[in-house]
Design an enzyme around this catalytic site. Structure first.
Site, mmCIF file in Angstrom:
data_model
loop_
_atom_site.group_PDB
_atom_site.id
_atom_site.type_symbol
_atom_site.label_atom_id
_atom_site.label_comp_id
_atom_site.label_asym_id
_atom_site.label_seq_id
_atom_site.Cartn_x
_atom_site.Cartn_y
_atom_site.Cartn_z
ATOM 1 N N ASP A 97 8.944 -4.131 -25.358
ATOM 2 C CA ASP A 97 7.830 -3.619 -26.166
ATOM 3 C C ASP A 97 6.576 -3.723 -25.311
ATOM 4 O O ASP A 97 6.109 -4.825 -25.006
ATOM 5 C CB ASP A 97 7.692 -4.434 -27.449
ATOM 6 C CG ASP A 97 6.557 -3.948 -28.354
ATOM 7 O OD1 ASP A 97 5.739 -3.127 -27.901
ATOM 8 O OD2 ASP A 97 6.478 -4.425 -29.504
ATOM 9 N N HIS B 136 17.805 -5.091 -5.758
ATOM 10 C CA HIS B 136 18.795 -6.071 -6.229
ATOM 11 C C HIS B 136 18.826 -7.311 -5.359
ATOM 12 O O HIS B 136 19.265 -8.377 -5.805
ATOM 13 C CB HIS B 136 20.175 -5.414 -6.274
ATOM 14 C CG HIS B 136 21.107 -6.014 -7.287
ATOM 15 N ND1 HIS B 136 21.065 -7.335 -7.666
ATOM 16 C CD2 HIS B 136 22.118 -5.451 -8.019
ATOM 17 C CE1 HIS B 136 22.009 -7.570 -8.567
ATOM 18 N NE2 HIS B 136 22.651 -6.445 -8.807
#
Length: 480
Positions: free
Chosen positions: A414, A171
C-alpha cells in the site's frame, strides 16, 4: 461434477510506453556509508545473477500517489537500504566473486504512460504473463550484469487513472524475504509522505532495520563439504536413448526438451479449501494432516503432475528444487532484518516411475525429508561447496524448480492510497512460482510454463483431484 474449464487469451499489451524523458537517478536523501559490501556465497551464486522483476497493478483510487512522492520516499528509504543505491563489481581480492561498491550512485526511476491500457483490461487478462509485458520495465543498456543498477523502477500511468509499478531488484543483494522487507519500507515512507502518518520508532510491531553484513555466512577455512548436495550434482539416471536402459548412455535432459519447443504459460489458482482437500489426500493416516503444510502438499502435487505431463522414461531420476529459508536454521540465527540471500535449495528426488505410480504421500514425504535435512551443518557445507566450486549451478537437467512468493506479504503493498489489485512476476519462466492471491491470504496461484503439447495433460494432472468437487472449479482455477 466440476464445471468445465474456461479458457481466456493472454493479454498482449498494445502500443508502446511513452516516456516522460530519461529515467531519474534517485540517490539516498542523506549521506550514507561508503564502503565495499561483502556478498556471501549464497548471494553471488551464478544462478542468482539476475534481477527479480515484480509487477504491481493499482486501480484508481489506489493509484492516486504522485511520482514525486514515490521518488522522494525512495530517496528516503535508500538511506537505510543504501547498498541498493550502489553498484556491483568484481572483487579485487577474491577471483570470481562479486561485491557491492556502496557509492550512492543511485537507483533508476523511469516514468511512462500507456493511455491505451486500463487497469480493468489488465486485471481481466492478468493470469498469464505475456512477452509484451516486458515494455512495462525500463530496459537498461549495459555491457554486463554487474553494470546494471541493483534497483530499477518504472511507474506507468494508465488511461483509466490506474498505475502499474514494476521493480527490478538484483537477486545477489536480496532474496524474496529481503525484497518484501525493502518494498514495505518504501511503502511506509510513501504513506508517511502522503499524510497517512509516520511509523512510531518505538512500535514493537515495526520491522527491524536492515542488517547489511553478510559475513555470518562466510565459508569455513578450510572448506568442509560434508554432504553430497544433489541439488548441484548431475542427475545420474540410467541411459534411455535406445529404450533399453543402457547405462553407458547419458540420460536425456528434460531441460533441453523444455527449451526446444514452444512453451505455454499455465496459471492455476488453488483456494484454501482446495489446498486443505489436497492435504487430506496426501496425509496418511488422516491424523497426520497437521504435519503436512500447504506448501509441501502443493509442491509435491505440482512436481508429480509436471513429471506425468512430460512423461519421461521411468528410470530417469527427477528432482524438485525449492528454496528453504535458513535464517532460523543456522547457529547462531541470522540477525533480524537480514535481507540478503538467506536460503538454500532443498532437493527431493525420485525416479519418474516411482514418483508417478506411488500414492501422493510419497512426494510429500520426499519434500519433507529434503526440508528436514537442512540444518546448520548442511548450510555450512553448501557454503563451503560454493567456495570450492566457484560457478557451480543447480542441476536443472531433470528438475522442476519452485520459488515460493507466498507468505512474504508481497501482495499487501500500500503506497498510500490503497492496496494493489494484482501482484506477480513480469514474465513467466520454466521454473515454477507460487504466488499469493490478492484477497485470499491462504490461496495460492501456481505459475509455470510447460511445453504446449503437454499443457492439457499438466492441467488435468493438477486439477484431477477436484473432479468431484461441485462448488470450487471456476475459470480462475483452471488454465487461462
Amino acid at each position: 461434477m466440476a464445471k468445465e474449464a474456461a479458457t481466456s487469451s493472454e493479454l498482449e499489451i498494445p502500443g508502446e510506453c511513452q516516456y516522460a524523458g530519461d529515467p531519474a537517478v534517485v540517490r539516498p536523501s542523506q549521506p550514507t556509508p561508503r564502503h565495499t559490501l561483502y556478498l556471501s556465497n549464497l548471494d553471488d551464486q551464478r544462478f542468482l545473477r539476475f534481477s527479480i522483476k515484480y509487477l504491481y497493478v493499482f486501480a484508481a483510487p489506489a493509484a492516486a500517489v504522485s511520482s514525486d512522492a514515490l521518488r522522494a520516499a525512495l530517496a528516503s528509504v535508500l538511506v537505510d537500504y543504501y547498498p541498493l543505491a550502489g553498484r556491483l563489481r568484481a572483487s579485487d581480492d577474491d577471483e570470481g566473486k562479486l561485491v557491492v561498491d556502496c557509492n550512492a550512485e543511485g537507483a533508476l526511476f523511469a516514468e511512462a504512460c500507456l493511455p491505451g491500457l486500463t487497469a480493468t483490461q489488465f486485471l481481466r487478462g492478468r493470469a498469464r504473463p505475456h512477452k509484451s509485458w516486458r515494455k512495462l520495465m525500463y530496459r537498461v543498456e549495459a555491457q554486463s550484469f554487474a553494470a546494471v543498477p541493483p534497483l530499477v523502477v518504472q511507474v506507468t500511468r494508465l488511461g483509466c487513472g490506474g498505475m502499474i509499478l514494476c521493480t527490478a531488484i538484483n537477486h545477489c543483494l536480496c532474496d524474496g524475504i529481503g525484497t518484501a522487507q525493502f518494498l514495505h519500507a518504501w511503502a511506509r515512507a510513501a504513506r508517511a509522505r502522503g499524510g497517512r502518518g509516520a511509523p512510531d520508532a518505538d512500535d514493537p510491531a515495526l520491522p527491524a532495520p536492515p542488517f547489511h553484513d553478510r559475513r555470518a555466512l562466510r565459508p569455513r577455512c578450510p572448506p568442509r563439504v560434508a554432504f553430497t548436495h544433489p541439488e548441484y550434482n548431475s542427475s545420474c539416471g540410467v541411459g534411455v536413448a535406445n529404450g533399453h536402459g543402457n547405462g553407458n548412455e547419458a540420460p536425456p535432459s528434460l531441460l533441453a526438451h523444455l527449451l526446444g519447443q514452444p512453451l505455454s504459460p499455465m496459471s492455476l489458482t488453488f483456494t484454501a479449501a482446495q489446498l486443505q482437500r489436497l492435504k487430506r489426500q496426501c496425509a496418511a493416516p488422516p491424523s497426520l494432516i497437521n504435519r503436512c503444510t500447504s506448501f509441501e502438499a502443493l509442491a509435491a502435487h505440482v512436481w508429480r503432475a509436471w513429471v506425468r505431463a512430460l512423461d519421461p522414461p521411468g528410470a530417469l531420476r527427477v528432482k524438485l528444487l525449492f528454496s528453504v529459508n535458513v535464517r532460523r536454521r543456522v547457529k547462531p540465527e541470522l540477525p533480524r532484518g537480514y535481507y540478503g540471500n538467506g536460503f538454500v535449495l532443498g532437493c527431493a528426488e525420485s525416479t519418474a516411475a516411482q514418483l508417478t505410480a506411488s500414492p501422493a504421500r510419497l512426494g510429500v514425504r520426499l519434500v519433507q525429508e529434503a526440508k528436514e535435512c537442512v540444518d546448520d551443518d548442511y548450510v555450512r557445507s553448501m557454503v563451503d561447496l560454493l567456495e570450492e566450486r566457484r560457478g557451480a549451478r543447480p542441476d536443472l537437467a531433470a528438475s522442476l524448480v519452485i520459488s515460493a512468493w507466498t507468505r512474504l506479504g508481497l501482495e499487501d503493498l500500500d503506497l498510500g492510497a490503497g492496496g494493489a489489485a494484482h501482484m506477480g512476476p513480469l514474465t513467466s519462466e520454466i521454473y515454477c512460482v507460487f504466488l499469493p492471491v490478492v484477497g485470499d491470504p491462504d490461496g495460492v496461484t501456481v505459475l509455470v510454463s510447460v511445453p504446449q503439447a503437454a499443457a492439457d495433460k499438466f492441467q488435468h494432472c493438477c486439477l484431477g483431484f477436484l473432479k468431484d468437487d461441485d462448488d470450487v472449479l471456476d475459470a480462475k482455477q483452471l488454465m487461462v
